[in-house]
Design an enzyme around this catalytic site. Structure first.
Site, PDB file in Angstrom:
ATOM      1  N   ARG A  55       0.967  -1.245   0.003  1.00 24.18           N
ATOM      2  CA  ARG A  55      -0.153  -0.045   0.097  1.00 24.18           C
ATOM      3  C   ARG A  55       0.810   1.136  -0.065  1.00 24.18           C
ATOM      4  O   ARG A  55       1.697   1.559   0.917  1.00 24.18           O
ATOM      5  CB  ARG A  55      -0.879  -0.052   1.237  1.00 24.18           C
ATOM      6  CG  ARG A  55      -1.959   1.185   1.318  1.00 24.18           C
ATOM      7  CD  ARG A  55      -2.731   0.957   2.283  1.00 24.18           C
ATOM      8  NE  ARG A  55      -2.467   0.971   3.899  1.00 24.18           N
ATOM      9  CZ  ARG A  55      -3.405   1.167   4.801  1.00 24.18           C
ATOM     10  NH1 ARG A  55      -4.607   1.068   4.639  1.00 24.18           N
ATOM     11  NH2 ARG A  55      -2.952   1.414   5.958  1.00 24.18           N
ATOM     12  N   SER A  56       0.729   2.326  -0.942  1.00 24.13           N
ATOM     13  CA  SER A  56       1.396   3.478  -0.729  1.00 24.13           C
ATOM     14  C   SER A  56       0.337   4.534  -0.504  1.00 24.13           C
ATOM     15  O   SER A  56       0.684   5.212   0.785  1.00 24.13           O
ATOM     16  CB  SER A  56       1.681   3.779  -1.999  1.00 24.13           C
ATOM     17  OG  SER A  56       2.799   2.825  -2.679  1.00 24.13           O
ATOM     18  N   ASP A  67      -6.936   2.859  -3.621  1.00 25.79           N
ATOM     19  CA  ASP A  67      -7.353   1.898  -4.551  1.00 25.79           C
ATOM     20  C   ASP A  67      -8.974   1.756  -4.408  1.00 25.79           C
ATOM     21  O   ASP A  67      -9.732   1.692  -3.084  1.00 25.79           O
ATOM     22  CB  ASP A  67      -6.974   0.254  -4.076  1.00 25.79           C
ATOM     23  CG  ASP A  67      -7.187  -0.537  -5.287  1.00 25.79           C
ATOM     24  OD1 ASP A  67      -6.386  -1.014  -6.065  1.00 25.79           O
ATOM     25  OD2 ASP A  67      -8.350  -1.237  -5.078  1.00 25.79           O
ATOM     26  N   ASN A 113      -6.771   2.161 -13.123  1.00 29.65           N
ATOM     27  CA  ASN A 113      -6.512   3.169 -11.739  1.00 29.65           C
ATOM     28  C   ASN A 113      -7.904   3.445 -11.235  1.00 29.65           C
ATOM     29  O   ASN A 113      -8.149   3.847 -10.098  1.00 29.65           O
ATOM     30  CB  ASN A 113      -5.745   4.367 -11.942  1.00 29.65           C
ATOM     31  CG  ASN A 113      -4.306   4.259 -11.653  1.00 29.65           C
ATOM     32  OD1 ASN A 113      -4.045   3.001 -10.868  1.00 29.65           O
ATOM     33  ND2 ASN A 113      -3.436   5.143 -11.929  1.00 29.65           N
ATOM     34  N   TYR A 114      -8.920   3.165 -12.087  1.00 26.23           N
ATOM     35  CA  TYR A 114     -10.431   3.462 -11.538  1.00 26.23           C
ATOM     36  C   TYR A 114     -10.920   1.837 -11.360  1.00 26.23           C
ATOM     37  O   TYR A 114     -11.758   1.573 -11.903  1.00 26.23           O
ATOM     38  CB  TYR A 114     -11.186   4.187 -12.653  1.00 26.23           C
ATOM     39  CG  TYR A 114     -10.851   5.558 -12.657  1.00 26.23           C
ATOM     40  CD1 TYR A 114     -10.129   6.054 -11.755  1.00 26.23           C
ATOM     41  CD2 TYR A 114     -11.674   6.240 -13.625  1.00 26.23           C
ATOM     42  CE1 TYR A 114      -9.716   7.463 -11.747  1.00 26.23           C
ATOM     43  CE2 TYR A 114     -11.502   7.704 -13.654  1.00 26.23           C
ATOM     44  CZ  TYR A 114     -10.496   8.144 -12.932  1.00 26.23           C
ATOM     45  OH  TYR A 114      -9.983   9.552 -12.936  1.00 26.23           O
TER      46      TYR A 114
HETATM   47  P1  FDA Z   1      -2.989   2.121  -3.069  1.00 23.85           P
HETATM   48  O1  FDA Z   1      -2.012   2.042  -2.036  1.00 23.85           O
HETATM   49  O2  FDA Z   1      -4.331   1.657  -2.697  1.00 23.85           O
HETATM   50  O3  FDA Z   1      -2.456   0.974  -4.212  1.00 23.85           O
HETATM   51  C1  FDA Z   1      -3.148   0.809  -5.538  1.00 23.85           C
HETATM   52  C2  FDA Z   1      -2.662  -0.583  -6.223  1.00 23.85           C
HETATM   53  O4  FDA Z   1      -1.217  -0.429  -6.393  1.00 23.85           O
HETATM   54  C3  FDA Z   1      -2.890  -1.815  -5.269  1.00 23.85           C
HETATM   55  O5  FDA Z   1      -3.202  -2.994  -5.872  1.00 23.85           O
HETATM   56  C4  FDA Z   1      -1.686  -1.682  -4.424  1.00 23.85           C
HETATM   57  O6  FDA Z   1      -1.413  -2.978  -3.949  1.00 23.85           O
HETATM   58  C5  FDA Z   1      -0.533  -1.285  -5.515  1.00 23.85           C
HETATM   59  N1  FDA Z   1       0.640  -0.574  -5.017  1.00 23.85           N
HETATM   60  C6  FDA Z   1       0.557   0.430  -4.166  1.00 23.85           C
HETATM   61  N2  FDA Z   1       1.927   0.696  -4.098  1.00 23.85           N
HETATM   62  C7  FDA Z   1       2.697   0.057  -4.944  1.00 23.85           C
HETATM   63  C8  FDA Z   1       4.082   0.017  -4.972  1.00 23.85           C
HETATM   64  N3  FDA Z   1       5.016   0.581  -4.365  1.00 23.85           N
HETATM   65  N4  FDA Z   1       4.622  -1.008  -6.020  1.00 23.85           N
HETATM   66  C9  FDA Z   1       3.694  -1.804  -6.656  1.00 23.85           C
HETATM   67  N5  FDA Z   1       2.284  -2.004  -6.289  1.00 23.85           N
HETATM   68  C10 FDA Z   1       1.838  -0.999  -5.382  1.00 23.85           C
HETATM   69  N6  FDA Z   1      -6.376   8.399 -10.812  1.00 23.85           N
HETATM   70  C11 FDA Z   1      -5.942   9.422 -11.901  1.00 23.85           C
HETATM   71  O7  FDA Z   1      -5.292   8.957 -12.464  1.00 23.85           O
HETATM   72  N7  FDA Z   1      -5.968  10.656 -11.577  1.00 23.85           N
HETATM   73  C12 FDA Z   1      -6.668  11.441 -10.722  1.00 23.85           C
HETATM   74  O8  FDA Z   1      -6.941  12.557 -10.667  1.00 23.85           O
HETATM   75  C13 FDA Z   1      -7.138  10.440  -9.446  1.00 23.85           C
HETATM   76  N8  FDA Z   1      -7.922  11.052  -8.415  1.00 23.85           N
HETATM   77  C14 FDA Z   1      -8.444  10.251  -7.566  1.00 23.85           C
HETATM   78  C15 FDA Z   1      -8.837  10.825  -6.285  1.00 23.85           C
HETATM   79  C16 FDA Z   1      -9.247   9.946  -5.312  1.00 23.85           C
HETATM   80  C17 FDA Z   1     -10.224  10.584  -4.115  1.00 23.85           C
HETATM   81  C18 FDA Z   1      -9.077   8.398  -5.244  1.00 23.85           C
HETATM   82  C19 FDA Z   1      -9.598   7.750  -4.243  1.00 23.85           C
HETATM   83  C20 FDA Z   1      -8.372   7.920  -6.482  1.00 23.85           C
HETATM   84  C21 FDA Z   1      -8.199   8.952  -7.558  1.00 23.85           C
HETATM   85  N9  FDA Z   1      -7.156   8.331  -8.651  1.00 23.85           N
HETATM   86  C22 FDA Z   1      -6.820   9.146  -9.625  1.00 23.85           C
HETATM   87  C23 FDA Z   1      -7.302   6.816  -8.766  1.00 23.85           C
HETATM   88  C24 FDA Z   1      -5.662   6.459  -8.279  1.00 23.85           C
HETATM   89  O9  FDA Z   1      -4.833   6.982  -9.325  1.00 23.85           O
HETATM   90  C25 FDA Z   1      -5.725   4.982  -8.073  1.00 23.85           C
HETATM   91  O10 FDA Z   1      -6.634   4.715  -7.061  1.00 23.85           O
HETATM   92  C26 FDA Z   1      -4.178   4.615  -7.426  1.00 23.85           C
HETATM   93  O11 FDA Z   1      -3.983   3.401  -7.707  1.00 23.85           O
HETATM   94  C27 FDA Z   1      -4.081   5.049  -5.919  1.00 23.85           C
HETATM   95  O12 FDA Z   1      -2.578   4.645  -5.806  1.00 23.85           O
HETATM   96  P2  FDA Z   1      -2.405   4.729  -4.211  1.00 23.85           P
HETATM   97  O13 FDA Z   1      -0.984   4.278  -3.948  1.00 23.85           O
HETATM   98  O14 FDA Z   1      -3.030   5.859  -3.366  1.00 23.85           O
HETATM   99  O15 FDA Z   1      -3.274   3.440  -3.780  1.00 23.85           O
END
Ligand code: FDA
Length: 513
Positions: free
Chosen positions: A87-88, A92, A453-454
């Site tokens: 998780r970063s 998700d 990403n959605y």
């Molecule tokens: P999270 O930590 O939940 O990870 C998402 C996925 O990637 C999971 O499967 C996780 O296991 C994996 N992962 C995480 N870190 C990793 C790493 N270091 N190495 C390998 N895998 C890893 N998108 C977009 O393109 N433009 C936008 O403007 C937005 N806006 C937006 C707003 C809000 C409120 C939300 C909730 C989401 C968005 N998004 C978005 C979608 C966003 O790009 C998508 O949810 C990403 O995957 C989120 O990354 P996180 O690291 O936050 O998520």
């Protein structure tokens, strides 16, 4: 020495043995017995649907403070059969970074978020646990003429975002975040640390958009920063049905992607509300970033979209860094809001995505309006994100993200709510699924494309036990990756044949079935 008995105890001992020299490890390991466990688990969960007592919980949450601890977690998890969910930023949509049906650990990268900006060379190294807001802030500290194309919401984590593509208001000028990655540091299934040279071009291709939690843990990314002018211009203009919203949205489809300059990104947010006369109306918000000054923008809009009636008063000139907080809805706040990892208001939500290749006719727009109006006020929203520009110049196979030339815009279908009752959740999920069904004839087909990403588990899923066939995975895989899915399977087969890194929508290796 501890290869039998309780796998959780073995895992704990494995961590202890391998991490004893590091005094900070006690702060980095959280079990349900620790007071810290719930707060560490819950803090970055964005979708309240998954913040419930009965959601499956990890046996351990590990928050490494250095990269060697990431390697150790991979080694011990693999040895003792625990699944890893990395998780970063926790954004998700389906909670895959912190939920699993199998015994699992969360590898939470929140403490690995260093950002080093080299303004002279227009590059930066950013660790995966950083948010895009933190990245924007650090770039802004070093330069007023450099930026980076990434998401609109500052709390999105770099790790998941870059792994799935990543877009924002500079999409048409500079493409996706993943299009601007030039090197990376990945911990592979053996816990080995690789850079671009040692991982080779196939794996480096796959991690730039092929989805998270599939090929390894991406610890850090080297990105190419992009030039931005000292002054950019933003606007948000609202038009209702009485103000010709239907014909404006119709015309928007013909200019937003193909006619407007790459420097102009104008999206449309659509929803309904009760008008002053008591009747429901449609609200169409035209929201735009122009990489230049207001006078130039007014010229462009005057010749390409005079019907919108954009005025000088609508236009806000600002430095690019301020535009990031403007579009995030934080205008007037200090730039430090970009460093606040909890600035996003959490809600219950279900979102879906579509790509549009042929303009939608006015009669169909009228039908869409009926859906938005029939739903409770604000229950159904759409965001139409224009493509074209740089997106059409990059080949479909340059990185795994395939949605390039030929796509006019992407739709995000949204429903979010604040009452977390089972009935309300069921009602909303059913609403958005029906609406998605209604939209089928008007969007891309064979496959009906979607943006990874959605994340949307409705479009297909892997088997729970990691033995998903190529055929089963290609149901969802071709929607996200189109023809790039096959190459992703080949890379996965080469780098992780035992399918250690997996989730409900990770590319499977050919050997796992
Ligand atoms: P999270 O930590 O939940 O990870 C998402 C996925 O990637 C999971 O499967 C996780 O296991 C994996 N992962 C995480 N870190 C990793 C790493 N270091 N190495 C390998 N895998 C890893 N998108 C977009 O393109 N433009 C936008 O403007 C937005 N806006 C937006 C707003 C809000 C409120 C939300 C909730 C989401 C968005 N998004 C978005 C979608 C966003 O790009 C998508 O949810 C990403 O995957 C989120 O990354 P996180 O690291 O936050 O998520």
């Amino acid at each position: 020495a501890f290869a039998s008995g309780n796998p959780h105890e073995n895992f704990r001992q494995c961590l202890t043995v391998n991490l004893t020299k590091d005094t900070s490890i006690s702060q980095a390991v959280h079990t349900p017995a620790n007071l810290s466990y719930s707060s560490v688990l819950d803090v970055s969960i964005q979708n309240l649907r998954f913040l419930t007592p009965d959601a499956p919980k990890p046996s351990f949450i590990i928050t490494p403070v250095d990269v060697s601890q990431v390697q150790t977690v991979i080694y011990c998890s693999r040895k003792y059969g625990l699944q890893v969910r990395m998780r970063s930023g926790g954004h998700d949509y389906e909670g895959l970074s912190y939920l699993s049906g199998s015994p699992f650990v969360i590898l939470d990268l929140v403490n690995l978020r260093a950002i080093t900006v080299d303004a002279g060379n227009a590059t930066a190294w950013v660790q995966s646990g950083a948010t895009v807001g933190e990245l924007y802030y650090r770039i802004g500290e070093k330069s007023t003429t450099l930026g980076f194309p990434a998401g609109v919401c500052p709390t999105v984590g770099v790790g998941g975002h870059f792994s799935g593509g990543g877009y924002g208001m500079m999409l048409r000028k500079y493409g996706l975040s993943a299009d601007n990655i030039i090197d990376a540091q990945v911990a592979d299934v053996n816990g080995k640390l690789l850079d671009r040279k040692s991982m080779g071009e196939d794996l480096f291709w796959a991690i730039r958009g092929g989805g998270g939690n599939t090929f390894g843990v991406v610890v850090s990314w080297k990105i190419r920063l992009v030039p931005v002018p000292e002054t950019v211009t933003g606007f948000t203009v609202l038009r209702t049905l009485h103000q010709n919203a239907t014909s404006l949205v119709h015309k928007w489809q013909f200019i937003a992607a193909e006619e407007l300059p790459h420097e102009l990104y104008m999206r449309v947010i659509l929803q309904s509300r009760n008008g002053a006369d008591g009747n429901r109306t449609i609200e169409a918000f035209f929201e735009a970033l122009y990489l230049g000054e207001a006078d130039e923008l007014l010229d462009v809009m005057g010749s390409s979209f005079p019907e919108l009636g954009l005025t000088r008063e609508d236009c806000i000139e600002m430095p690019w860094i301020n535009s990031t907080i403007y579009f995030a809805g934080f205008s007037g706040q200090p730039l430090e809001i970009l460093l606040n990892r909890s600035s996003n208001t959490k809600s219950y939500f279900k979102y879906k995505s579509d790509y549009v290749k042929e303009p939608i006719s006015e009669p169909v727009l009228e039908e869409i309006w009926k859906w938005l109006i029939k739903a409770d006020q604000g229950a159904l929203q759409m965001i139409w994100n224009p493509y074209g520009g740089r997106m059409s110049e990059i080949s479909e196979s340059a990185i795994p993200f395939p949605h390039r030339a030929g796509n006019i815009f992407k739709i995000q279908h949204l429903t979010s709510w604040t009452n977390g009752s089972v009935e309300e959740s069921a009602k909303r999920i059913s609403l958005i699924r029906s609406f998605y069904g209604f939209m089928a004839p008007f969007v891309s087909k064979s496959p009906r494309s979607a943006y990874i990403n959605y994340r949307d588990l409705d479009i297909g899923m892997n088997n729970e036990f990691g033995n998903t066939s190529y055929g089963q995975a290609s149901i969802w895989g071709t929607k996200y990756f189109n023809r790039n899915f096959d190459r992703l399977v080949r890379v996965k087969t080469a780098v992780d044949p035992s399918n250690f890194f997996r989730n409900e929508q990770s590319v499977p290796p050919l050997t796992s079935w």
